[in-house]
Enzyme design. Structure first.
Site, PDB file in Angstrom:
ATOM      1  N   HIS A 167       0.817  -1.212   0.000  1.00 41.07           N
ATOM      2  CA  HIS A 167       0.000   0.000   0.000  1.00 41.07           C
ATOM      3  C   HIS A 167       0.854   1.267   0.000  1.00 41.07           C
ATOM      4  O   HIS A 167       2.066   1.235   0.211  1.00 41.07           O
ATOM      5  CB  HIS A 167      -0.951   0.000   1.195  1.00 41.07           C
TER       6      HIS A 167
ATOM      7  N   CYS B 115       3.191  -4.661   6.758  1.00 44.82           N
ATOM      8  CA  CYS B 115       2.869  -4.429   5.355  1.00 44.82           C
ATOM      9  C   CYS B 115       4.114  -3.987   4.581  1.00 44.82           C
ATOM     10  O   CYS B 115       5.141  -3.653   5.161  1.00 44.82           O
ATOM     11  CB  CYS B 115       1.790  -3.363   5.230  1.00 44.82           C
TER      12      CYS B 115
END
Length: 424
Positions: free
Chosen positions: A331, A349
């Site tokens: 992301h 992440c």
């Protein structure tokens, strides 16, 4: 006596007895019995199945016996009107053959029996019959086993596993084998693949390697009407056809802080990233893109970090490509721009610039592959947190098949841990 070849297919209705009485040589002028046409073995076969006008019970097993010690059964095959074969076993000496899987109800069958006498002369008999409804009391209340194929119609990446969700648990290995034989997968181009039992109600199918690019994949079931076990028979299942797209793979080298994207075997982009810091390491291994969310709210409390603590967060995140159900994404992370390409500062992440994240979001689709290497984290779970299927070797994968491995009873679906969303 030569060893009898293994039989490939059988049926399961009533009792067949092959009586190989006096020998019939059937030789040609040169005395070679193998050169002769098979003789009609009708007078050497007795069939104690249904009388004329009656139907066979699909739950009653079939047995074929060579009664003369000098003769043997060499092959028994059976196929129904839908082209389905039924499995069985032939004794090594050819003296006996019996079924190992049930028949379908209200279905016609053709059985071909091949024999050989003590002089090597070959005999053959063809039997046709039709099954009725199960006669045994325990099958009168049988429930249907439904199957739902996934992921659904559409185009997916070459890493997308196929799924089969059952409406009832199947624990017995023999019953699992019946189910697995009835779940058919074909592709163009063709691949070598296998089913793997995730638990009692879920199976995954994958090839040995990733799917070919731009392939057409079809799934259907031949279980309808087949008795799988006591009180359980195959029900209807809608077929499914899907396609694969280009081969798109991202490899994140956590130690080098770089993510490299390959399309159809060629590198198309290299991106500076940051990954999981100590204590929140990104999982190693192969992951499959599950979904894409243009905007997702990430909360630290969902992974047990107390609100207001130094590690807590609550923020909107853009261009989030999900790779685990517990919350690993690729992301946009503009707040970590100074660390991208140099240090790992996320909670698991893979973060990158907004521009790169938008490009990644637009380039990747469900079923594409994201691989992580050189992280201090654990390896991606094979099941339960997304599609980690590719982290099993081909040998390990085949062990989960009831046909090629030792797939035993898996955990009941309700016993599987339900992972909470894991923001990063």
């Amino acid at each position: 006596m030569r060893r009898a070849p293994r039989n490939r297919t059988v049926v399961g209705c009533t009792l067949l007895v092959i009586a190989l009485g006096t020998s019939v040589t059937g030789c040609t002028s040169d005395g070679d019995p193998l050169a002769a046409e098979p003789y009609d073995a009708a007078d050497r076969i007795s069939f104690s199945g249904p009388s004329e006008g009656k139907k066979a019970d699909p739950d009653t097993p079939l047995e074929i016996v060579a009664e003369d010690s000098g003769g043997r059964i060499t092959d028994v095959t059976a196929v129904d009107t839908a082209g389905r074969h039924v499995a069985g076993e032939l004794a090594a000496d050819g003296s006996r053959w019996h079924s190992t899987s049930p028949l379908a109800a209200d279905t016609g069958y053709t059985v071909r029996v091949s024999t050989e006498d003590e002089d090597g002369a070959r005999g053959r008999k063809v039997i046709a019959f039709t099954t009725g409804r199960p006669a045994v009391a325990t099958s009168s209340g049988a429930k249907n086993l439904g199957v739902t194929f996934g992921p659904g119609t559409g185009t997916y990446g070459v890493g997308q596993p196929l799924t089969a969700e059952l409406t009832a648990p199947v624990k017995d290995p023999a019953q699992r084998a019946v189910v697995e034989r009835g779940l058919k997968v074909s592709s163009t181009p063709a691949v070598n693949g296998a089913w793997h039992w995730v638990d009692d109600k879920e199976l995954h199918f994958r090839p040995r390697e990733y799917w070919p690019e731009n392939a057409t994949v079809r799934m259907h079931s031949t279980l309808e009407g087949v008795m799988i076990g006591d009180r359980l028979k195959g029900g209807k299942a809608a077929p499914l056809t899907l396609r694969t797209g280009d081969r798109v793979i991202a490899v994140t080298d956590v130690a080098a802080h770089r993510l490299t994207v390959h399309k159809s075997g060629e590198e198309i982009r290299s991106i500076a990233v940051t990954a999981g810091k100590p204590g929140f390491e990104t999982r190693n291994g192969v992951k499959v893109v599950l979904a894409k969310e243009r905007l997702v709210r990430m909360l630290s409390t969902t992974i047990g970090i107390a609100e207001g603590s130094p590690e807590s967060y609550d923020m909107p995140v853009h261009f989030a490509t999900r790779v685990t159900w517990s919350g690993e994404y690729v992301h946009a992370a503009p707040w970590s721009a100074g660390s991208q390409g140099y240090d790992n500062v996320s909670h698991g992440c893979v973060g990158m610039s907004t521009e790169d994240a938008e490009w990644f979001f637009d380039t990747f689709q469900q079923g594409d592959l994201v691989e992580v290497v050189n992280s201090g984290g654990t390896t991606m779970e094979p099941f339960g947190n997304g599609f980690g299927d590719w982290n099993l070797s081909w040998e390990q994968w085949r062990e989960g098949s009831a046909l090629t491995g030792g797939a035993g009873p898996g955990p009941a679906p309700e016993e599987k841990a339900r992972l909470r969303p894991r923001p990063a």
